[in-house]
Write a protein that holds these residues in place. Structure first.
Motif, PDB file in Angstrom:
ATOM      1  N   GLU A   1      28.743  32.663 -12.488  1.00  0.00           N
ATOM      2  CA  GLU A   1      27.147  33.475 -13.532  1.00  0.00           C
ATOM      3  C   GLU A   1      27.353  33.939 -11.766  1.00  0.00           C
ATOM      4  O   GLU A   1      27.150  34.549 -11.575  1.00  0.00           O
ATOM      5  CB  GLU A   1      26.138  32.657 -13.272  1.00  0.00           C
ATOM      6  N   GLU A   2      26.889  35.407 -12.559  1.00  0.00           N
ATOM      7  CA  GLU A   2      26.236  36.658 -11.513  1.00  0.00           C
ATOM      8  C   GLU A   2      25.298  36.917 -12.155  1.00  0.00           C
ATOM      9  O   GLU A   2      24.694  37.107 -13.074  1.00  0.00           O
ATOM     10  CB  GLU A   2      26.994  37.491 -11.594  1.00  0.00           C
ATOM     11  N   ILE A   3      24.208  37.768 -11.409  1.00  0.00           N
ATOM     12  CA  ILE A   3      23.168  38.815 -11.689  1.00  0.00           C
ATOM     13  C   ILE A   3      22.610  39.341 -10.651  1.00  0.00           C
ATOM     14  O   ILE A   3      22.777  39.077  -9.152  1.00  0.00           O
ATOM     15  CB  ILE A   3      21.918  37.707 -11.801  1.00  0.00           C
ATOM     16  N   SER A   4      22.661  40.411 -10.564  1.00  0.00           N
ATOM     17  CA  SER A   4      21.661  41.483 -10.199  1.00  0.00           C
ATOM     18  C   SER A   4      20.666  41.483  -8.935  1.00  0.00           C
ATOM     19  O   SER A   4      19.858  41.319  -9.953  1.00  0.00           O
ATOM     20  CB  SER A   4      21.894  42.442 -10.489  1.00  0.00           C
ATOM     21  N   TRP A   5      20.622  41.200  -7.838  1.00  0.00           N
ATOM     22  CA  TRP A   5      19.587  40.921  -7.236  1.00  0.00           C
ATOM     23  C   TRP A   5      18.771  42.188  -6.137  1.00  0.00           C
ATOM     24  O   TRP A   5      17.509  41.859  -6.279  1.00  0.00           O
ATOM     25  CB  TRP A   5      20.046  40.664  -5.939  1.00  0.00           C
ATOM     26  N   PHE A   6      19.466  43.160  -6.425  1.00  0.00           N
ATOM     27  CA  PHE A   6      19.265  44.194  -5.892  1.00  0.00           C
ATOM     28  C   PHE A   6      19.671  45.406  -6.049  1.00  0.00           C
ATOM     29  O   PHE A   6      20.927  45.355  -5.786  1.00  0.00           O
ATOM     30  CB  PHE A   6      18.779  43.692  -4.341  1.00  0.00           C
TER      31      PHE A   6
ATOM     32  N   ILE B   1      24.025  38.173  -6.947  1.00  0.00           N
ATOM     33  CA  ILE B   1      23.993  36.737  -6.390  1.00  0.00           C
ATOM     34  C   ILE B   1      25.179  35.897  -7.552  1.00  0.00           C
ATOM     35  O   ILE B   1      24.471  35.965  -8.896  1.00  0.00           O
ATOM     36  CB  ILE B   1      22.696  36.165  -6.706  1.00  0.00           C
ATOM     37  N   TYR B   2      25.730  35.071  -7.177  1.00  0.00           N
ATOM     38  CA  TYR B   2      26.955  35.032  -7.814  1.00  0.00           C
ATOM     39  C   TYR B   2      27.140  32.993  -6.900  1.00  0.00           C
ATOM     40  O   TYR B   2      26.670  32.795  -6.204  1.00  0.00           O
ATOM     41  CB  TYR B   2      27.727  35.339  -7.523  1.00  0.00           C
ATOM     42  N   THR B   3      27.151  32.375  -8.799  1.00  0.00           N
ATOM     43  CA  THR B   3      26.971  30.665  -8.552  1.00  0.00           C
ATOM     44  C   THR B   3      28.117  30.347  -9.953  1.00  0.00           C
ATOM     45  O   THR B   3      28.410  30.626 -10.448  1.00  0.00           O
ATOM     46  CB  THR B   3      25.644  30.565  -9.312  1.00  0.00           C
ATOM     47  N   HIS B   4      28.464  29.095  -9.403  1.00  0.00           N
ATOM     48  CA  HIS B   4      28.980  28.990 -10.535  1.00  0.00           C
ATOM     49  C   HIS B   4      29.005  27.855 -11.640  1.00  0.00           C
ATOM     50  O   HIS B   4      27.954  27.161 -11.599  1.00  0.00           O
ATOM     51  CB  HIS B   4      30.511  27.528  -9.901  1.00  0.00           C
ATOM     52  N   LYS B   5      29.092  28.409 -13.029  1.00  0.00           N
ATOM     53  CA  LYS B   5      28.531  27.228 -14.312  1.00  0.00           C
ATOM     54  C   LYS B   5      28.272  25.547 -13.877  1.00  0.00           C
ATOM     55  O   LYS B   5      27.263  25.486 -14.721  1.00  0.00           O
ATOM     56  CB  LYS B   5      29.222  27.596 -15.065  1.00  0.00           C
ATOM     57  N   ARG B   6      29.337  25.491 -13.260  1.00  0.00           N
ATOM     58  CA  ARG B   6      29.673  23.977 -12.896  1.00  0.00           C
ATOM     59  C   ARG B   6      28.816  23.052 -11.752  1.00  0.00           C
ATOM     60  O   ARG B   6      29.368  22.314 -11.657  1.00  0.00           O
ATOM     61  CB  ARG B   6      30.502  23.185 -13.625  1.00  0.00           C
ATOM     62  N   SER B   7      28.336  24.216 -11.078  1.00  0.00           N
ATOM     63  CA  SER B   7      27.215  24.083 -10.111  1.00  0.00           C
ATOM     64  C   SER B   7      27.227  22.646  -9.621  1.00  0.00           C
ATOM     65  O   SER B   7      25.987  22.206 -10.645  1.00  0.00           O
ATOM     66  CB  SER B   7      26.829  24.947  -9.464  1.00  0.00           C
ATOM     67  N   GLY B   8      26.761  21.156  -8.720  1.00  0.00           N
ATOM     68  CA  GLY B   8      27.019  19.898  -8.551  1.00  0.00           C
ATOM     69  C   GLY B   8      25.410  20.115  -8.204  1.00  0.00           C
ATOM     70  O   GLY B   8      24.797  19.119  -8.696  1.00  0.00           O
ATOM     71  N   LYS B   9      24.642  21.627  -7.592  1.00  0.00           N
ATOM     72  CA  LYS B   9      23.311  21.708  -7.939  1.00  0.00           C
ATOM     73  C   LYS B   9      23.006  22.469  -8.088  1.00  0.00           C
ATOM     74  O   LYS B   9      22.013  23.956  -7.730  1.00  0.00           O
ATOM     75  CB  LYS B   9      23.287  21.730  -5.899  1.00  0.00           C
TER      76      LYS B   9
END
Length: 310
Positions: A171-176, A280-288
């Motif tokens: 997943e990604e979102i535009s931060w700035f 900002i990048y994150t994993h869709k199945r993140s454990g956190k």
């Protein structure tokens, strides 16, 4: 023939293992039924089904006690261990509570993203999430796709490019969003394209890349610039510029942050170049997932505050 996984389990109602475990521990149908919120008749019926499936009496009644068979005694430790393990693994994750969290998040960064984000972020979190911890990790490439997919980092802050390949699991979102400007020592009074091309330059290459977007744009225009220094760290770069005749292209946000503390001037880049985004990048199945979602929301609020104050 196709292999059938877990043939013994396929013919067994796994709920019956809870019946077995409760009777074994309590040695009583009534107490086991109370624990499982069942009637004694329903529990007895379930025990009969288990006896047929296992092909063993499992328990004998001696007075008011249910005594295990030899086979039941052999089974009991393994069943108890398996149920305990499953119960721990399948327990719903608690809702993330920032104020009391002591979670530690691994975040892939560069000097620039750390410089722009973490002073304001830590100021905010000292009140909202004082126990939340971070490990900031410098990686040799951007974005940290491999590390995110492998679970080695929980969140990555990186620059977005137009040819970036999106991965379906991230997943990604535009931060700035920001633009490039040029900084120089305070003696310079103006900056034309001719001045820019005649000058020597300091270039920050956080991933040791051969060419950045500025050089690619100059190449498209048919120009090259004189690069005197390449460095992976932004920390020393403005100090070098302030004490030399070098120029440095830098995001406007960082330049304006540095201006009050350093003997530098800011000039508009004397040729057109697209603005860039920090994402900002994150994993869709993140454990956190709870912690990373909360942190992304905080970062978005900080970006909105920064944009509104510019």
């Amino acid at each position: 023939m196709m292999n059938i996984m877990h043939p013994a389990l396929r013919r067994l109602d796994l709920n019956l293992l809870l019946i077995f475990d409760a009777i074994y521990r309590h040695r009583s149908v009534r107490l086991a039924a109370d624990e499982l919120a069942m009637s004694t008749s329903a529990l007895s019926h379930a025990l009969s089904r288990l006896r047929i499936t296992i092909n063993d009496p499992l328990f004998y009644r001696e007075g008011h006690r249910m005594c295990p068979s030899v086979y039941a005694t052999q089974l009991a430790p393994s069943i108890a261990s398996a149920l305990n393990s499953l119960n721990q693994e399948l327990t719903p994750q608690p809702k993330f509570e920032a104020s009391g969290s002591k979670e530690c998040l691994q975040i892939a960064i560069t000097d620039f993203t750390a410089f722009c984000i973490f002073p304001a972020l830590m100021h905010k979190l000292q009140h909202e999430a004082p126990g939340l911890r971070f490990e900031l990790i410098y990686l040799p490439h951007s974005p940290a796709l491999t590390e995110l997919l492998a679970g080695e980092v929980d969140l990555a802050l990186g620059f977005s490019t137009s040819d970036e390949i999106r991965h379906p699991e991230l997943e990604e979102i535009s931060w700035f969003e920001d633009e490039y400007v040029v900084i120089s020592n305070i003696s310079r009074t103006h900056l034309t394209l001719e001045d820019y091309l005649a000058a020597r330059h300091l270039v920050v290459t956080p991933w040791n890349e051969k060419r950045g977007v500025v050089d690619l744009r100059l190449e498209q225009m048919g120009y090259t610039r004189q690069i005197a220094i390449k460095t992976p760290s932004m920390l020393s770069a403005p100090f070098i510029v302030a004490e030399s005749d070098l120029l440095m292209a830098i995001p406007r946000f960082a330049a304006e942050k540095l201006l009050p503390a350093m003997n530098i001037k800011i000039f508009t880049l004397p040729f057109g170049i697209p603005s860039f985004q920090v994402k900002i990048y994150t994993h869709k199945r993140s454990g956190k997932r709870g912690a990373t979602h909360w942190l992304k929301a905080v970062l978005q609020r900080l970006a909105e505050e920064a944009n509104s104050g510019r």
